[in-house]
Write a protein that holds these residues in place. Structure first.
Motif, PDB file in Angstrom:
ATOM      1  N   LYS A 624       2.719 -27.910  44.693  1.00 39.16           N
ATOM      2  CA  LYS A 624       2.809 -27.828  43.238  1.00 39.16           C
ATOM      3  C   LYS A 624       4.261 -27.841  42.822  1.00 39.16           C
ATOM      4  CE  LYS A 624      -1.277 -25.248  41.786  1.00 39.16           C
ATOM      5  NZ  LYS A 624      -1.787 -23.871  41.716  1.00 39.16           N
ATOM      6  N   LYS A 625       4.455 -28.424  41.659  1.00 35.88           N
ATOM      7  CA  LYS A 625       5.803 -28.429  41.110  1.00 35.88           C
ATOM      8  C   LYS A 625       6.335 -27.010  40.984  1.00 35.88           C
ATOM      9  CE  LYS A 625       6.957 -32.473  38.453  1.00 35.88           C
ATOM     10  NZ  LYS A 625       6.439 -33.225  37.326  1.00 35.88           N
ATOM     11  N   SER A 626       5.473 -26.125  40.449  1.00 39.06           N
ATOM     12  CA  SER A 626       5.930 -24.766  40.167  1.00 39.06           C
ATOM     13  C   SER A 626       6.289 -24.024  41.458  1.00 39.06           C
ATOM     14  CB  SER A 626       4.854 -24.008  39.404  1.00 39.06           C
ATOM     15  OG  SER A 626       3.630 -24.048  40.111  1.00 39.06           O
ATOM     16  N   LEU A 627       5.674 -24.394  42.578  1.00 37.05           N
ATOM     17  CA  LEU A 627       5.984 -23.727  43.835  1.00 37.05           C
ATOM     18  C   LEU A 627       7.199 -24.367  44.515  1.00 37.05           C
ATOM     19  CD1 LEU A 627       2.418 -23.249  45.382  1.00 37.05           C
ATOM     20  CD2 LEU A 627       3.921 -21.462  44.518  1.00 37.05           C
ATOM     21  N   GLY A 628       7.559 -25.567  44.061  1.00 36.11           N
ATOM     22  CA  GLY A 628       8.699 -26.250  44.662  1.00 36.11           C
ATOM     23  C   GLY A 628       8.453 -26.624  46.107  1.00 36.11           C
TER      24      GLY A 628
END
Length: 980
Positions: A624-628
């Motif tokens: 996920k983007k948010s988790l990088g």
RNA sequence: GGGCGAUUAGCUCAGUUGGUUAGAGCGCAUGCAUGACACGCAUGAGGUCACAGGUUCGAAUCCUGUAUCGCCCACCA
């Protein structure tokens, strides 16, 4: 051949020119012709705003492997590419950009201007993801690239909508939608994320009508919704409330007298007080309850999220009003305050719960009752029968049909309803889902037959082709209380359909292509507007156009009716061979394509569905983007090359539902990558260097074909046998969608069999310029390049172009077929013996560095083994770098010999022994063998048991025991000689 | 809450209807600049197949249960 190639494969310099060569050759372009062997698939159209991620990359790799494989097999092969307009996602992105740059909302711009801007944006960025797909080698027919909003797709959408409208499969209904009060739009379920919010659970006392001092206590996290309560519910079997059945309570603050109803579905008597407030207009469960009990639905919301005029009343002689207050905040505060003052709050508890938020505006969503368009999924039967699955939609449950039951599919066959038609296609095997377990999700989901809400309050999308006008006020028609009724349908020259529902007349126009002369369509619209009809402002759910993708991209409703080649696509390439996609859209997309394919065109859209695994990071979390934690395939193409990316992804494509890919940050570039991709890069490099070696050692005029009489040497027979087994394995694994097996078969043949053994064995002959070896080398290289091409197209095409006498391209070369006559089990077992002897010698050399270069003495088990070894001296000796001094049954062990005991032969190298090294090794092996032999003997000693075991298995056990015993005896002897 | 799946070597995974001593790649250890390749070659060490029962002559494989992790769907007033 004089060949000048770098010692490392450099994908960056190869990929682009190769891809351009393919494009120029038109190899990707498919045109219907006389061939009956065909392969087709449509790409799951990526979101126009999207960028390539690993999901696209693995799916693209899978589809391209199949596409290239079938193309090489000579099938007429079409891979249809395209992009999805992706309704809300795209509109939101563009709106956001405009707001950031110009501080303007969509309302400032107006509908036309916003749509114009999104198109502009699409023209500018829409091709990006397709270019990225091309960069991994995808061999799509780009000449046919479609966009779900282009004219061809739009025509299919309007045609399908019209057909369904006409058949009564599209209707108007009320439904709770997820309302985003910030953007003032309904939001799809999958665009909602949940956030845990610390709220409070308030218990409110509702006075029982006609029973002073008696209260029913209801608990809620949304106290403000009480203003819209139209009942309180108890469980019918709950003894605490039996006396209240049929009674009423007075709704505090509002003063409305509302019934106490019994509902076993809504109420869990063990939870809380066992009493539930019912707010049909603001809660999905309550809504369903309201439908069951015919309750009034009181909407409290304005589109911008404030309390409307329903939010007021009179209680105990005092007026209360919450009109104009923000619903979930100010109104809640006010309601709680007023209840507190009245002493009607029984209890307040802190309560953590999940609150849905709009992904776009990041604000909480409100359930909001509104008029929407639906596609009816359930079976068409008389409404006297309750709808299956308890679907709560008004229109659905009340739908009546007087004449006949069921629907007619485009092939003239009847089906009970859309969902059932799609279910039947899977149950009876017309559509096969791989892995099989996913068929269950598909059937479970469709089995609910929930009506599909297809209208979206957006501007970017296919506008609903319906114009409407009120013909009666809702009071006059009684629409509020009576079920919505399907009153009338007529078509006029098959291009206009009309339905009246709830006092409104809806006019649906078919696609303009059905009108004649061309301006008749515009003329009709003008007339409608003149007569007071307005076009529905909503657009269709993106999945509506996606559902048509397999037929719309092929030109439906055009169906071979004209001579134009493009009109022949549908009859030629449909149904497609395969749909490859991710499991998360199995229901949203796959199920709906099956429905629409059957209903609109009369056949399933694809014969096979392959659901690929989802790639997670090394900890098993989704990328996920948010988790990088995401790996960008574009970065991998840059660092490792497209072939490495593809090979690694293929080798990870197992039948599990998730695959883990450890993610690390590259120290130099700061970019996320994974050591997994080294596997692909290293393999590409191996292919490169082996090819370089072969090419520099074959004569320019060397032909690759092999003549039977030439193949006499053991190693030659062996490698051709291995090659043909590999060809078989490649066909099998591709046809069964076993991509990891495919990658492994290719890797182990090329690397282990061909490079590690055959090339090493053949080196002397290669150096000597032996033309038989050259032709076999060329044959193996040429064949493996073909086998590898679907997975690693760039490097194989590049090397192909360096082969002698090569003019045509690999992409259209004929895929290898098995020559069963080349499978040679005798050669395989002889080489296996040679391999184990060679390895044993090397093992001794490793254990005793002093053994290097010293002579070897072999004591074979029998004459057969002796003979094989004798004939293969010239293979073993150079491979192990030794001289075999003796190879005989009666060979004597040299003094101080290091030993390797194989089942078939004992290997000695004299004069090097170190007891301290040798003893423990032999002892360990002795203990292992003793254990094995004992258990084997016990197994064979159990006569009662043995009677039940197949004779062949028992014989296998006996043979095995003999081997153990022989080896054990040899070990014991060696130990004795060591003085143990 | 319903459904689905996973748990095998340090890591990532194979193991096709139960039947030779459970395999591969990476990583690790040791040796090697050998006329294709060090992104390489050779060799080796690593496993109570999550746990507990059961079925069977025989279980990584079938059944039941437990634990942990994950996904999909529905949702707790």
């Amino acid at each position: 051949m004089n060949i000048d190639l770098p010692t490392q494969y450099n994908p960056q310099s190869v990929e682009k020119p190769i891809y351009e060569k393919w494009l120029a050759s038109k190899a990707f372009h498919a045109v219907p012709d006389a061939r009956t062997n065909r392969f087709s698939c449509v790409i799951p159209p990526p979101n126009v705003t999207g960028a390539l991620h690993l999901g696209h990359a693995i799916n693209g790799t899978i589809q391209d492997i199949l596409t290239r494989y079938h193309r090489m097999k000579g099938d007429n092969t079409l891979w249809m590419p395209g992009i999805d307009h992706a309704g809300i996602a795209t509109q939101a992105v563009v709106e956001k950009t405009i707001f950031e740059k110009e501080k303007k909302s969509r309302h400032d711009l107006g509908r036309e201007e916003l749509v114009r801007r999104i198109w502009e944006w699409k023209e500018q960025f829409g091709a990006r993801i397709l270019n990225q797909l091309a960069s991994i080698g995808s061999s799509c027919d780009w000449d046919r690239t479609r966009f779900t909003l282009d004219d061809i797709c739009a025509r299919a959408v309007r045609e399908a909508f019209f057909k369904m409208f006409k058949d009564g499969l599209i209707f108007r209904g009320k439904r709770l939608v997820n309302w985003d009060a910030q953007l003032q739009t309904a939001v799809a379920d999958d665009e909602i994320y949940h956030e845990t919010v610390k709220g409070q659970m308030t218990s409110i006392k509702y006075p029982v009508d006609g029973s002073p001092d008696e209260y029913l206590i209801v608990a809620t996290t949304r106290p403000e919704t009480m203003l819209g309560d139209t009942a309180v519910a108890v469980h019918p079997d709950d003894p605490r409330y039996t006396h209240l059945h049929g009674k009423f309570v007075i709704l505090p603050l509002v003063g409305r007298r509302i019934p106490v109803i019994c509902d076993g579905l809504l109420v869990d008597p063990k939870f809380g007080t066992g009493v539930v407030k019912v707010t049909p207009a603001h809660d999905p469960n309550d809504y369903a309850t309201g439908v069951r009990h015919n309750l009034e639905q009181i909407n409290l919301l304005t589109p911008d999220g404030k309390v409307n005029e329903n939010g007021q009343g009179e209680f105990l002689g005092q007026k209360y009003s919450y009109v104009g207050l923000k619903f979930a905040t100010a109104a809640r505060k006010q309601v709680l305050g007023d209840l507190e003052t009245l002493g009607l709050i029984a209890e307040t508890k802190v309560h953590e719960h999940e609150v849905g938020h709009s992904d776009r505006s990041k604000t909480p969503i409100e359930p909001y009752l509104s008029d929407q368009w639906f596609v009816r999924m359930g079976d068409l039967v008389d409404a006297a029968e309750p709808p299956k699955g308890g679907t709560p939609n008004v229109g659905s449950s009340a739908f009546r049909r007087s004449s006949e039951e069921g629907i007619t599919l485009a092939n003239g066959k009847r089906a009970p309803g859309l969902a059932q038609a799609a279910m039947d296609a899977v149950t009876d095997g017309r559509v096969k889902i791989t892995p099989e377990r996913y068929a269950k999700s598909y059937l479970d989901w469709l089995g609910q037959k929930r009506d599909w809400c297809i209208s979206r309050q957006l501007w970017w999308g296919h506008r609903i082709p319906v114009w409407s006008r009120e013909v009666l006020s809702s009071k006059e028609s009684g629409a509020d209380s009576a079920p919505v009724k399907w009153e009338q349908e007529f078509h006029w020259k098959n291009k206009i359909a009309v339905q009246r529902m709830g006092g409104v007349e809806y006019v649906c126009l078919a696609d303009s292509a059905r009108f004649d002369p061309p301006n008749e369509y515009a003329e009709t619209v003008r007339k409608l507007v003149h007569d007071g009809y307005t076009q529905d402002p909503d657009v269709l759910d993106t999945w509506f156009s996606s559902a048509l993708w397999p037929i719309s991209t092929m030109g439906w409703p055009a169906n071979g009716t004209s001579e134009k080649a493009d009109d022949q696509l549908l009859p030629y390439f449909y149904p497609t061979s395969l749909l490859s996609t991710a499991r998360e859209i199995l229901t949203l997309w796959v199920a709906r394509m099956v429905m629409f394919g059957l209903y609109c065109h009369g056949d399933v859209p694809f014969k096979d569905v392959y659901i690929h695994a989802v790639i997670q990071d090394g900890e098993g979390r989704p990328m996920k983007k948010s988790l990088g934690n995401g790996v960008d395939p574009v970065d991998i193409v840059a660092s490792h090359g497209a072939d490495a990316l593809r090979f690694t992804l293929a080798s990870m494509a197992t039948e599990t539902q998730d695959i883990r890919m450890p993610v690390v940050k590259d120290q130099k570039t700061g970019v996320n990558t994974s050591p997994k991709f080294d596997l692909g890069r290293n393999f590409a490099n191996k292919i490169w260097n082996a090819s370089r070696y072969v090419l520099s050692n074959v004569d320019e005029k060397q032909e690759a074909g092999i003549k039977n009489q030439e193949v006499t040497a053991l190693e030659d027979r062996w490698i051709l046998s291995r090659l043909n087994s590999t060809i078989q394995a490649v066909h099998d694994s591709i046809n069964h969608y076993r991509f990891a097996d495919l990658a492994e078969a290719l890797r182990s043949f090329f690397w282990t069999d061909l490079c590690d053994w055959y090339l090493e064995i053949a080196k002397a002959r290669i150096k000597a310029g032996d033309s038989v070896v050259q032709s076999i080398l060329l044959h193996c290289l040429e064949t493996t390049l073909k086998l590898l091409h679907p997975v690693m197209p760039f490097i194989t095409e590049e090397i192909w172009s360096k082969l002698p006498n090569r003019e045509s391209m690999l992409i259209t070369a004929a895929f290898p077929v098995v020559d069963a006559g080349r499978i040679d089990t005798a050669a395989e077992s002889q080489i296996a013996l040679i391999q184990s002897v060679t390895s044993a010698i090397r093992e001794i050399q490793n254990r005793y560095p002093a053994a290097k270069g010293k002579d070897v003495v072999l004591q074979p088990r029998d004459a057969n083994v002796q003979g094989t070894i004798e004939k293969s001296r010239s293979i073993i000796e150079p491979l192990a770098g030794v001289r075999i001094a003796e190879n005989s049954l009666g060979a004597t062990k040299p003094e101080n010999a290091a030993t390797a005991v194989l089942p078939e032969v004992q290997v000695y190298i004299g004069g090097v022994i170190d007891k301290a090294v040798e003893m423990p090794k032999l002892q360990k092996r002795r203990d292992e063998l003793t254990k094995l032999a004992t258990s084997q003997r016990n197994k064979l000693g159990n006569e009662a048991a043995i009677a039940k075991v197949p004779a062949a298995v028992v014989q296998g056990w006996r043979d095995q025991l003999t081997k153990y015993e022989e080896e054990l005896a040899a070990i014991e002897k060696n130990l004795q000689e060591l003085g143990a």
